[in-house]
Design a protein around this motif. Structure first.
Motif, PDB file in Angstrom:
ATOM      1  N   VAL A 304       0.862  -1.190   0.000  1.00 18.06           N
ATOM      2  CA  VAL A 304       0.000   0.000   0.000  1.00 18.06           C
ATOM      3  C   VAL A 304       0.893   1.233   0.000  1.00 18.06           C
ATOM      4  O   VAL A 304       1.862   1.319   0.750  1.00 18.06           O
ATOM      5  N   TRP A 305       0.582   2.219  -0.854  1.00 19.88           N
ATOM      6  CA  TRP A 305       1.401   3.424  -0.957  1.00 19.88           C
ATOM      7  C   TRP A 305       1.349   4.231   0.333  1.00 19.88           C
ATOM      8  O   TRP A 305       0.357   4.258   1.028  1.00 19.88           O
ATOM      9  N   GLY A 306       2.437   4.931   0.606  1.00 24.36           N
ATOM     10  CA  GLY A 306       2.558   5.734   1.806  1.00 24.36           C
ATOM     11  C   GLY A 306       3.391   5.004   2.846  1.00 24.36           C
ATOM     12  O   GLY A 306       3.988   3.960   2.557  1.00 24.36           O
ATOM     13  N   PRO A 307       3.469   5.577   4.068  1.00 26.49           N
ATOM     14  CA  PRO A 307       2.736   6.739   4.551  1.00 26.49           C
ATOM     15  C   PRO A 307       3.287   8.050   3.983  1.00 26.49           C
ATOM     16  O   PRO A 307       4.493   8.224   3.849  1.00 26.49           O
ATOM     17  N   TYR A 308       2.359   8.952   3.635  1.00 26.76           N
ATOM     18  CA  TYR A 308       2.686  10.268   3.089  1.00 26.76           C
ATOM     19  C   TYR A 308       2.231  11.343   4.082  1.00 26.76           C
ATOM     20  O   TYR A 308       1.044  11.414   4.401  1.00 26.76           O
ATOM     21  N   TYR A 309       3.136  12.188   4.537  1.00 26.61           N
ATOM     22  CA  TYR A 309       2.784  13.188   5.533  1.00 26.61           C
ATOM     23  C   TYR A 309       2.116  14.408   4.882  1.00 26.61           C
ATOM     24  O   TYR A 309       2.644  14.981   3.928  1.00 26.61           O
ATOM     25  N   SER A 310       0.970  14.810   5.429  1.00 31.19           N
ATOM     26  CA  SER A 310       0.222  16.005   4.987  1.00 31.19           C
ATOM     27  C   SER A 310      -0.112  15.993   3.492  1.00 31.19           C
ATOM     28  O   SER A 310      -0.306  17.039   2.884  1.00 31.19           O
ATOM     29  N   ALA A 311      -0.209  14.809   2.900  1.00 29.88           N
ATOM     30  CA  ALA A 311      -0.465  14.723   1.459  1.00 29.88           C
ATOM     31  C   ALA A 311      -1.927  14.960   1.104  1.00 29.88           C
ATOM     32  O   ALA A 311      -2.245  15.308  -0.026  1.00 29.88           O
ATOM     33  N   MET A 312      -2.831  14.781   2.072  1.00 28.47           N
ATOM     34  CA  MET A 312      -4.249  15.038   1.814  1.00 28.47           C
ATOM     35  C   MET A 312      -4.819  15.946   2.898  1.00 28.47           C
ATOM     36  O   MET A 312      -5.296  17.038   2.609  1.00 28.47           O
ATOM     37  N   PRO A 314      -3.866  18.110   6.263  1.00 27.55           N
ATOM     38  CA  PRO A 314      -2.673  18.644   6.928  1.00 27.55           C
ATOM     39  C   PRO A 314      -2.390  17.972   8.263  1.00 27.55           C
ATOM     40  O   PRO A 314      -3.303  17.677   9.044  1.00 27.55           O
ATOM     41  N   ASP A 315      -1.107  17.691   8.504  1.00 26.43           N
ATOM     42  CA  ASP A 315      -0.594  17.157   9.776  1.00 26.43           C
ATOM     43  C   ASP A 315      -0.990  15.710  10.040  1.00 26.43           C
ATOM     44  O   ASP A 315      -0.783  15.203  11.141  1.00 26.43           O
ATOM     45  N   LEU A 316      -1.570  15.037   9.057  1.00 25.99           N
ATOM     46  CA  LEU A 316      -1.893  13.614   9.207  1.00 25.99           C
ATOM     47  C   LEU A 316      -1.210  12.820   8.095  1.00 25.99           C
ATOM     48  O   LEU A 316      -0.981  13.328   7.005  1.00 25.99           O
ATOM     49  N   TRP A 317      -0.900  11.568   8.388  1.00 26.85           N
ATOM     50  CA  TRP A 317      -0.250  10.677   7.419  1.00 26.85           C
ATOM     51  C   TRP A 317      -1.305   9.965   6.586  1.00 26.85           C
ATOM     52  O   TRP A 317      -2.374   9.616   7.086  1.00 26.85           O
ATOM     53  N   LEU A 318      -0.992   9.749   5.315  1.00 28.53           N
ATOM     54  CA  LEU A 318      -1.926   9.121   4.379  1.00 28.53           C
ATOM     55  C   LEU A 318      -1.369   7.797   3.868  1.00 28.53           C
ATOM     56  O   LEU A 318      -0.198   7.705   3.499  1.00 28.53           O
ATOM     57  N   ASN A 319      -2.219   6.770   3.872  1.00 30.62           N
ATOM     58  CA  ASN A 319      -1.931   5.533   3.135  1.00 30.62           C
ATOM     59  C   ASN A 319      -2.952   5.394   2.017  1.00 30.62           C
ATOM     60  O   ASN A 319      -4.138   5.702   2.213  1.00 30.62           O
ATOM     61  N   GLU A 320      -2.492   4.936   0.856  1.00 34.62           N
ATOM     62  CA  GLU A 320      -3.366   4.858  -0.315  1.00 34.62           C
ATOM     63  C   GLU A 320      -3.316   3.467  -0.940  1.00 34.62           C
ATOM     64  O   GLU A 320      -2.320   3.066  -1.522  1.00 34.62           O
ATOM     65  N   GLY A 321      -4.416   2.732  -0.779  1.00 37.26           N
ATOM     66  CA  GLY A 321      -4.565   1.458  -1.463  1.00 37.26           C
ATOM     67  C   GLY A 321      -5.287   1.687  -2.775  1.00 37.26           C
ATOM     68  O   GLY A 321      -5.847   2.760  -3.009  1.00 37.26           O
ATOM     69  N   GLY A 322      -5.286   0.681  -3.650  1.00 35.79           N
ATOM     70  CA  GLY A 322      -5.949   0.913  -4.927  1.00 35.79           C
ATOM     71  C   GLY A 322      -6.277  -0.343  -5.687  1.00 35.79           C
ATOM     72  O   GLY A 322      -5.710  -1.409  -5.457  1.00 35.79           O
ATOM     73  N   GLN A 323      -7.247  -0.205  -6.594  1.00 35.05           N
ATOM     74  CA  GLN A 323      -7.630  -1.260  -7.532  1.00 35.05           C
ATOM     75  C   GLN A 323      -7.645  -0.630  -8.922  1.00 35.05           C
ATOM     76  O   GLN A 323      -8.530   0.157  -9.236  1.00 35.05           O
ATOM     77  N   SER A 324      -6.647  -0.943  -9.738  1.00 33.66           N
ATOM     78  CA  SER A 324      -6.575  -0.381 -11.090  1.00 33.66           C
ATOM     79  C   SER A 324      -7.601  -1.058 -11.994  1.00 33.66           C
ATOM     80  O   SER A 324      -7.845  -2.257 -11.872  1.00 33.66           O
ATOM     81  N   ALA A 325      -8.173  -0.289 -12.920  1.00 31.09           N
ATOM     82  CA  ALA A 325      -9.176  -0.819 -13.858  1.00 31.09           C
ATOM     83  C   ALA A 325     -10.154  -1.708 -13.108  1.00 31.09           C
ATOM     84  O   ALA A 325     -10.251  -2.894 -13.315  1.00 31.09           O
ATOM     85  N   THR A 326     -10.879  -1.098 -12.188  1.00 30.91           N
ATOM     86  CA  THR A 326     -11.694  -1.814 -11.212  1.00 30.91           C
ATOM     87  C   THR A 326     -12.585  -2.874 -11.857  1.00 30.91           C
ATOM     88  O   THR A 326     -13.317  -2.617 -12.791  1.00 30.91           O
ATOM     89  N   GLY A 327     -12.492  -4.081 -11.299  1.00 33.95           N
ATOM     90  CA  GLY A 327     -13.366  -5.158 -11.739  1.00 33.95           C
ATOM     91  C   GLY A 327     -12.905  -5.871 -12.979  1.00 33.95           C
ATOM     92  O   GLY A 327     -13.672  -6.579 -13.615  1.00 33.95           O
ATOM     93  N   LYS A 328     -11.634  -5.732 -13.345  1.00 33.35           N
ATOM     94  CA  LYS A 328     -11.174  -6.314 -14.609  1.00 33.35           C
ATOM     95  C   LYS A 328     -11.154  -7.845 -14.554  1.00 33.35           C
ATOM     96  O   LYS A 328     -11.428  -8.515 -15.534  1.00 33.35           O
ATOM     97  N   LEU A 329     -10.777  -8.438 -13.386  1.00 31.67           N
ATOM     98  CA  LEU A 329     -10.640  -9.895 -13.285  1.00 31.67           C
ATOM     99  C   LEU A 329     -11.940 -10.482 -12.602  1.00 31.67           C
ATOM    100  O   LEU A 329     -12.277 -10.064 -11.482  1.00 31.67           O
ATOM    101  N   VAL A 330     -12.424 -11.526 -13.183  1.00 37.31           N
ATOM    102  CA  VAL A 330     -13.444 -12.413 -12.591  1.00 37.31           C
ATOM    103  C   VAL A 330     -13.053 -13.824 -12.910  1.00 37.31           C
ATOM    104  O   VAL A 330     -12.729 -14.175 -14.020  1.00 37.31           O
ATOM    105  N   THR A 331     -13.117 -14.656 -11.882  1.00 39.26           N
ATOM    106  CA  THR A 331     -12.746 -16.068 -12.070  1.00 39.26           C
ATOM    107  C   THR A 331     -14.019 -16.915 -12.130  1.00 39.26           C
ATOM    108  O   THR A 331     -14.948 -16.680 -11.367  1.00 39.26           O
ATOM    109  N   GLY A 332     -14.031 -17.890 -12.964  1.00 40.86           N
ATOM    110  CA  GLY A 332     -15.150 -18.831 -13.017  1.00 40.86           C
ATOM    111  C   GLY A 332     -16.189 -18.490 -14.057  1.00 40.86           C
ATOM    112  O   GLY A 332     -17.393 -18.620 -13.842  1.00 40.86           O
ATOM    113  N   LEU A 333     -15.755 -18.042 -15.255  1.00 39.82           N
ATOM    114  CA  LEU A 333     -16.698 -17.684 -16.314  1.00 39.82           C
ATOM    115  C   LEU A 333     -17.335 -18.925 -16.929  1.00 39.82           C
ATOM    116  O   LEU A 333     -16.672 -19.935 -17.136  1.00 39.82           O
TER     117      LEU A 333
END
Length: 473
Positions: A304-312, A314-333
């Motif tokens: 997970v990206w971060g911790p980033y200080y005051s990036a969003m 002020p005075d708090l640390w930020l962690n940024e998780g993510g899902q690129s191209a949301t929902g691209k994979l599905v198993t069991g078609l």
């Protein structure tokens, strides 16, 4: 009534909104922007085209109110790389030498070889990006420019901007950089500044000379006032008044987080009601999904990206998780393509995204985050099935903002704080953000999703094994 303008530069369009001091979007406008794809995984844009689009949407909405009542302007943008020469003119990022195409877009993956070499260094700055840098960040793109376009671009370059910082420069003439962009995408540290050893180790020692002037040596927190406000040239182009406050900018997803995470929830009977803002997680759902968690102290979360200080906030640390191209994979078609099967596929996709969110959430909690309420915005937050599934699978209530356009609201909040009308970003967030619907988990589904989540984790484990096998080819 005081108004603030937020301008959001997304992947394919520029949007602007006029927001009043109570957080209500009065009017908005949108203008498409051009994308060039000269070859697979190469995506380029034009800073001139983007600025022209900003001017178009700004003029459209500015004429709807008395200009003297527009008090501040805030920008947000994708984390794309803008290249200018020593005279601040566009400089080509392509082998054809077309200077108009001077932006390497956030989603561009031309620098995969460069990012692999950066990750092999195991340098300490990587600890702040979950241990592994992405080709969507700026250092690998800068390496690519030096190695592939030395004479066309690198030797002529005078300034490298994140797109959001380019916009605030264009508006004010000040080369101030945002702590958000530099910390999240450039390896800058809010505590120690630039790490010259890192740039030297990856062969970009050029960037350390002249007090890092090419990449930024005046860095401020988001929402701070840039320079002396809007210049006369920019004011005329945007249809605004000279001198209005221009805020230090944010990356687009972070603007969405700012617009939704600080709303006043008193009286809503939510678990976060009597707790600090660090008990909240913002989920911005668009082309990709971003999971924004904040903390008082730095928390290092694997993958997970971060911790980033005051990036969003002020005075708090930020962690940024993510899902690129949301929902691209599905198993069991299945092989059939009936309407019922399409419905099942759709449901499975929504479940897969929500299960992925739970995985990110649990990883953050295991590392030390104490999240108990989700705050959601973005296009997918309009889909109530998507929202309910996230609530059921995470087991947490979900707060939807009253104002759907939370990214534009976040940009306007920056302008509101820069104007001096609010004493802090947090005050502006609380007073301008408004709570909409609250979705609670259906406890009858809890046992089903607990089992479904175990299956999901097995699939993730198997997928890693399959990738490892294929890497040995």
């Amino acid at each position: 009534m005081h108004y603030y303008m937020g301008i959001d530069v997304g992947t394919a369009s520029v949007r602007a909104a006029l927001v009043d001091q109570n957080g209500k979007v009065i009017v908005q406008a949108e203008q498409p922007i051009q994308i060039w794809e000269p070859q697979p995984d190469y995506y380029e844009q034009s800073s001139a085209d983007i600025w022209a689009a900003c001017c178009t949407v700004s003029k459209k909405i500015a004429q709807t109110v008395d200009l003297s009542n527009i008090r501040g302007l805030g920008f947000d943008a994708t984390c794309s790389l803008v290249v200018l020469d020593v005279n601040f003119e566009p400089l080509a990022v392509n082998a054809e030498g077309v200077n108009n195409r001077n932006i390497i877009m956030w989603m561009d993956h031309r620098a995969v070889d460069q990012v692999d070499r950066i990750n092999q260094t195991k340098h300490g700055v990587l600890n702040y990006v979950g241990g592994v840098m992405s080709p969507e960040m700026q250092p690998p793109k800068l390496m690519w420019l030096k190695e592939k376009l030395r004479s066309i671009c690198w030797e002529k370059a005078g300034h490298f901007f994140d797109l959001a910082d380019f916009l605030s420069w264009k508006a004010t003439g000040a080369t101030t950089r945002s702590l958000c962009t530099l910390v999240c995408k450039w390896t800058y540290s809010a505590e120690t500044g630039w790490d010259d050893c890192f740039w030297q180790q990856i062969g970009l020692e050029d960037l350390t000379v002249d007090n890092h002037s090419k990449i930024g040596n005046h860095v401020l927190c988001p929402g701070s006032c840039v320079g002396n406000g809007l210049t006369s040239i920019a004011a005329e182009a945007l249809g605004l008044s000279k001198g209005i406050a221009v805020a230090v900018s944010l990356i687009d997803a972070h603007a969405g987080g700012l617009g939704v995470i600080g709303v006043d929830v008193r009286g809503c009977n939510l678990p976060c009601e009597t707790k600090p803002i660090t008990s909240r997680l913002a989920l911005i759902c668009g082309t990709s999904s971003c999971h924004m968690g904040i903390s008082k102290n730095p928390i290092f979360v694997p993958g997970v990206w971060g911790p980033y200080y005051s990036a969003m906030v002020p005075d708090l640390w930020l962690n940024e998780g993510g899902q690129s191209a949301t929902g691209k994979l599905v198993t069991g078609l299945a092989l059939s393509n009936s309407l019922d099967d399409l419905a099942k596929l759709y449901l499975a996709t929504v479940q897969a995204i929500a299960l992925g969110t739970r995985h990110i959430l649990e990883t953050m909690q295991k590392a030390g985050h104490q999240v108990d309420t989700l705050f959601m915005c973005g296009g997918l937050s309009k889909n109530l099935l998507f929202v309910q599934m996230h609530s059921d699978i995470s087991g947490m209530p979900i707060v939807l903002a009253e104002e759907v356009e939370s990214v534009l609201l976040g940009a306007a909040i920056l302008g509101a704080y820069a104007s001096g009308d609010f004493k802090s970003i947090q005050e502006a967030m609380e007073k301008m953000g408004k709570i909409g619907k609250v979705i609670h988990p259906d406890l009858k589904q809890k046992r089903f999703y607990e089992h479904k989540y175990k299956v999901f984790l097995k699939l993730v484990e198997h997928q890693r094994e399959y990738r490892a096998i294929m890497q040995n080819i």
